[in-house]
Write an enzyme that holds these catalytic residues in place. Structure first.
Site, PDB file in Angstrom:
ATOM      1  N   LYS A  87       8.921  -1.085  -5.297  1.00 17.14           N
ATOM      2  CA  LYS A  87       9.430  -2.080  -4.311  1.00 17.14           C
ATOM      3  C   LYS A  87      10.564  -2.942  -4.806  1.00 17.14           C
ATOM      4  O   LYS A  87      10.483  -4.362  -4.764  1.00 17.14           O
ATOM      5  CB  LYS A  87       7.981  -2.925  -3.983  1.00 17.14           C
ATOM      6  N   ASP A 107       7.544   1.777   0.798  1.00 16.67           N
ATOM      7  CA  ASP A 107       6.985   1.789   2.225  1.00 16.67           C
ATOM      8  C   ASP A 107       7.730   2.987   3.086  1.00 16.67           C
ATOM      9  O   ASP A 107       7.004   3.793   3.681  1.00 16.67           O
ATOM     10  CB  ASP A 107       7.069   0.438   2.942  1.00 16.67           C
TER      11      ASP A 107
END
Length: 398
Positions: A217, A257
């Site tokens: 991330k 994600d």
């Protein structure tokens, strides 16, 4: 007899002692049948020339009732001495003390890789149209990130002290609700990243897998998650430049994600995943669900430098079904398959894997899986184990 580590190679005797933790809850039901299946497959594969001697060590509720200690020093000492072990699910103590027995074992023995292979078995119901495309191995960092997380609870003097430091010394201005915020810090290091990514790349090369994907991330956490990405690429370019130039391997990266979405849409694009602890937790469970659930998800915690490894059931203790002869032993059995592969006993490992898939193809499984199979026949824990051993008995050794 003990396994020894010599340079990069394990020296495995034909008669090897394997310490095991029975586990809490359903551990007392699934560990015995798992050991029986391993013994049966080893005997079948090697006709008595190889065998395992099991050595029970204590942890969890059984240890606490016996010694007053959830994780006795003797248990850790034995795992250090014998290098490998097998572990059932453990209860996390309530009300202080060790935050998690599993985490304590991993950190004390520095088992920096949580290895989670994920594949589909024919016969198992899946929410995907093409579950056969899911075949990945996850290298989840096992000692840093939230496993080494440091927290301060909202409203405590310590939280206020940290807040004052952040505001006055570090000139932080973006904390929106200062008085009601708890705080957490997660460490991510160059060394921790490099040894994980190195292990993932070496695994991919040894098993002729096409790519290693760094999942992170880093678009938000620039210096921790972003550092993981940068240090991973640098390690690959520094230590594996020849393999990269020759096209033996591709190293790439993807935001966490986006990766979770991609695994549903194009899972065939991924083979080996290297990621931090929290991302790896989410990823492992999602991928397991895609191929039938955590009940058939194996796992291992490994230090490739020292050779230490603990193979374990990836699910919990399931207290609601204890004593009902309905627990699914597949996660622990498949984790023992990883153990056999790790020590080089691949013939025995193959017998077990093939037998489990053969049982699933014919709808023979414990209730959690059988209820979703078109011709599913729910078996008890003991009956499923007996079915697997019968298939092993009638199988050729490859």
């Amino acid at each position: 007899m003990k396994i020894k580590k010599q340079e990069k190679k394990l020296i495995v005797p034909d008669c090897v002692t394997v310490p095991f933790i029975e586990g809490d809850g359903i551990g007392q039901e699934i560990m015995p049948v798992c050991r029986n299946i391993i013994n049966y497959a080893v005997e079948k594969a090697y006709q008595g020339k190889r065998r395992i001697e099991w050595k029970e060590v204590l942890a969890g509720e059984k240890a606490f009732k016996t010694t007053g200690n959830w994780l006795p020093d003797e248990t850790l000492a034995i795992f250090r001495e014998y290098l490998i072990g097998l572990k059932g699910p453990l209860t996390t103590p309530v009300g202080g003390g060790i935050r998690s027995l599993n985490v304590a074992l991993r950190q004390t023995l520095d088992l920096y890789v949580c290895l989670r292979p994920v594949r589909w078995f024919r016969g198992v119901a899946s929410p995907l149209k093409e579950p056969q495309k899911v075949n990945m191995v996850i290298f989840r960092e096992n000692t840093e990130d939230i496993y080494a997380g440091i927290e301060w609870q909202q409203g405590t003097p310590e939280a206020q002290k940290l807040l004052n430091f952040l505001k006055n010394e570090m000139k932080v201005t973006q904390i929106r609700f200062e008085k009601t915020s708890s705080f957490g810090i997660k460490p991510v290091s160059v060394e921790g990243t490099e040894r994980l990514v190195r292990a993932a790349i070496e695994y991919a090369l040894e098993n002729h897998l096409p790519n290693v994907t760094l999942v992170h991330k880093g678009n938000i956490m620039k210096f921790t998650e972003g550092g993981f990405k940068r240090w991973g690429y640098e390690l690959a370019e520094r230590e594996f430049s020849k393999e990269l130039k020759e096209g033996k391997l591709i190293v790439n990266d993807v935001i966490a994600d986006a990766f979770l979405q991609n695994t549903l849409l194009t899972p065939e694009n991924y083979s080996v995943i290297a990621t931090l602890n929290l991302n790896g937790d989410y990823i492992s469970d999602q991928l397991a669900a895609m191929v039938g659930g955590i009940g058939i998800a194996p796992g291992a915690n490994i230090n490739y430098k020292t050779g230490h490894a603990i193979f374990e059931a990836t699910h919990g203790t399931a207290p609601d079904i204890v004593g009902r002869n309905s627990a699914n032993p597949s996660s622990l059995i498949l984790s023992s398959v990883m153990m056999l592969e790790y020590i080089g006993w691949k013939e025995a490992a193959g017998l077990i894997t093939n037998a489990i898939e053969e049982a699933f193809i014919h709808g023979k499984a414990t209730y959690d899986l059988a209820r979703f199979m078109p011709e599913g026949k729910a078996l008890g824990t003991m009956q499923f184990a007996e079915t697997v051993m019968t298939i092993i008995e009638n199988s050729p050794v490859s």
